[in-house]
Enzyme design. Structure first.
Site, PDB file in Angstrom:
ATOM      1  N   ARG A   1      -4.090  -0.815 -15.647  1.00 47.79           N
ATOM      2  CA  ARG A   1      -3.540  -0.110 -16.815  1.00 47.79           C
ATOM      3  C   ARG A   1      -3.367   1.375 -16.502  1.00 47.79           C
ATOM      4  NH1 ARG A   1      -6.700  -1.370 -21.939  1.00 47.79           N
ATOM      5  NH2 ARG A   1      -4.833  -2.187 -22.960  1.00 47.79           N
TER       6      ARG A   1
ATOM      7  N   SER B   1      -6.187   3.749 -25.489  1.00 45.55           N
ATOM      8  CA  SER B   1      -5.190   2.812 -24.959  1.00 45.55           C
ATOM      9  C   SER B   1      -4.687   1.919 -26.088  1.00 45.55           C
ATOM     10  CB  SER B   1      -5.810   1.956 -23.848  1.00 45.55           C
ATOM     11  OG  SER B   1      -6.806   1.092 -24.395  1.00 45.55           O
TER      12      SER B   1
ATOM     13  N   GLU C   1     -13.611  11.767 -28.403  1.00 42.23           N
ATOM     14  CA  GLU C   1     -13.346  12.324 -29.728  1.00 42.23           C
ATOM     15  C   GLU C   1     -14.547  13.163 -30.181  1.00 42.23           C
ATOM     16  OE1 GLU C   1     -13.617   8.942 -29.159  1.00 42.23           O
ATOM     17  OE2 GLU C   1     -11.509   8.710 -28.585  1.00 42.23           O
TER      18      GLU C   1
ATOM     19  N   HIS D   1      -3.109   4.991 -18.369  1.00 43.16           N
ATOM     20  CA  HIS D   1      -3.431   5.645 -19.634  1.00 43.16           C
ATOM     21  C   HIS D   1      -2.563   6.883 -19.811  1.00 43.16           C
ATOM     22  CE1 HIS D   1      -6.999   3.352 -18.446  1.00 43.16           C
ATOM     23  NE2 HIS D   1      -7.263   3.234 -19.736  1.00 43.16           N
TER      24      HIS D   1
ATOM     25  N   HIS E   1     -11.296  -0.187 -13.539  1.00 42.03           N
ATOM     26  CA  HIS E   1      -9.958  -0.766 -13.447  1.00 42.03           C
ATOM     27  C   HIS E   1      -9.676  -1.056 -11.982  1.00 42.03           C
ATOM     28  CE1 HIS E   1      -8.696   0.057 -17.660  1.00 42.03           C
ATOM     29  NE2 HIS E   1      -9.637   0.979 -17.556  1.00 42.03           N
TER      30      HIS E   1
ATOM     31  N   SER F   1     -11.206  -1.545 -20.018  1.00 43.20           N
ATOM     32  CA  SER F   1     -12.578  -1.259 -19.601  1.00 43.20           C
ATOM     33  C   SER F   1     -13.536  -2.290 -20.183  1.00 43.20           C
ATOM     34  CB  SER F   1     -12.989   0.144 -20.079  1.00 43.20           C
ATOM     35  OG  SER F   1     -12.187   1.135 -19.487  1.00 43.20           O
TER      36      SER F   1
END
Length: 290
Positions: free
Chosen positions: A109, A229, A210, A111, A88, A56
């Site tokens: 990618r 990642s 988080e 995840h 992405h 990102s």
């Protein structure tokens, strides 16, 4: 799809001796071999020197890192998927730098939070190895745990903490992770960019951001950066004998570090704002360092 007019010769870049493949003899998966064969057939390029996973904030640089030899939709290559994550592109590109080095750019990618399993997460790394890469650059957008890391700052990853609860390795695959992020490559970047900070990256499973308490825990165990990642890919790359360079773009302050709420739109905007700087940095690294 675009493709090079003439096939290339063998890769000229040797893997450093201290990054020899693991004693277990770990090799790219059969699915990665299939992906590599498909890329060779579709592109006309027989091998690559290095690879970059575009995280990102880093995707805007893809078509400015060299002459594009091939562009393939990821969904048309075995084992790759189009990510549902904004930012992405869902493509694989092969570019040739000014000095003739051939680079696989993975703008697709997977995840861990997408639910496809850890093998899918590291499939791009295995495919790069199957195509002959000796080194790989892993990039990401991340939250800054250290308040002195301002949004828009690129940071060298010096080490990581894997908080996903899983690993791309299984069985008695005892791979040394002491120097998973190449000291040689980090020193070369710092020599050219002495102002660039280094930091420890903690990978959480996601997809939720988080909590402030989790960020405080990450800070307490030594993390400067948090994201979703990179660490699992770095483990797989090290096990395959690739030399690894990790680069984070701080897109926002982590939860609790700032009073601002977190949003993926903020991540995307930070990448757009930093795009010229990131493109210049990646181009220099691919041409002169990795």
């Amino acid at each position: 799809m675009t493709a090079s007019a003439t096939p290339d010769g063998p890769s000229e870049t040797a893997t450093p001796a201290h990054y020899a493949p693991a004693a277990s003899g770990r090799t790219p998966t059969p699915l990665a071999q299939q992906a590599a064969d498909t890329i060779r057939r579709r592109s006309g390029v027989s091998g690559i020197d290095r690879a970059v996973v575009l995280g990102s904030g880093w995707g805007a640089s893809a078509d400015r890192l060299g002459t594009t030899l091939a562009t393939l939709p990821a969904a048309e290559v075995p084992g790759f998927h189009v990510s549902g994550v904004p930012g992405h592109a869902g493509t694989l590109l092969i570019v040739q730098t000014a000095s003739g080095r051939r680079v696989l750019l993975i703008a697709a990618r997977t995840h861990l939070y997408e639910g496809r399993g850890v093998d899918a997460v590291v499939h791009g790394v295995h495919t790069a190895a199957a195509l002959g890469a000796g080194s790989i650059v892993l990039t990401n957008g991340c939250g800054g745990v250290d308040p002195s890391l301002a949004p828009g700052s690129p940071v060298l990853i010096s080490d990581h903490v894997n908080l996903t609860g899983t690993s791309p390795l299984s069985g008695p695959t005892f791979v040394d992770m002491t120097d998973v992020y190449s000291p040689r490559l980090r020193a070369a970047v710092r020599e050219r960019h002495p102002q660039m900070r280094e930091g420890v990256y903690a990978q959480f499973r996601g997809p939720q951001y988080e909590t402030p308490a989790e960020v405080r825990m990450a800070r307490a165990i030594g993390a400067d950066l948090v994201g979703m990642s990179t660490a699992l890919e770095a483990i797989a790359a090290r096990a395959l004998g690739l030399e690894v360079l990790g680069l984070s773009l701080v897109t926002n302050a982590a939860a609790g570090v700032s009073a601002q709420p977190l949003s993926h739109a903020e991540v995307i905007q930070a990448g757009r704002d930093a795009a010229p700087q990131l493109t210049e940095l990646l181009a220099e690294i691919l041409e002169n360092i990795v």
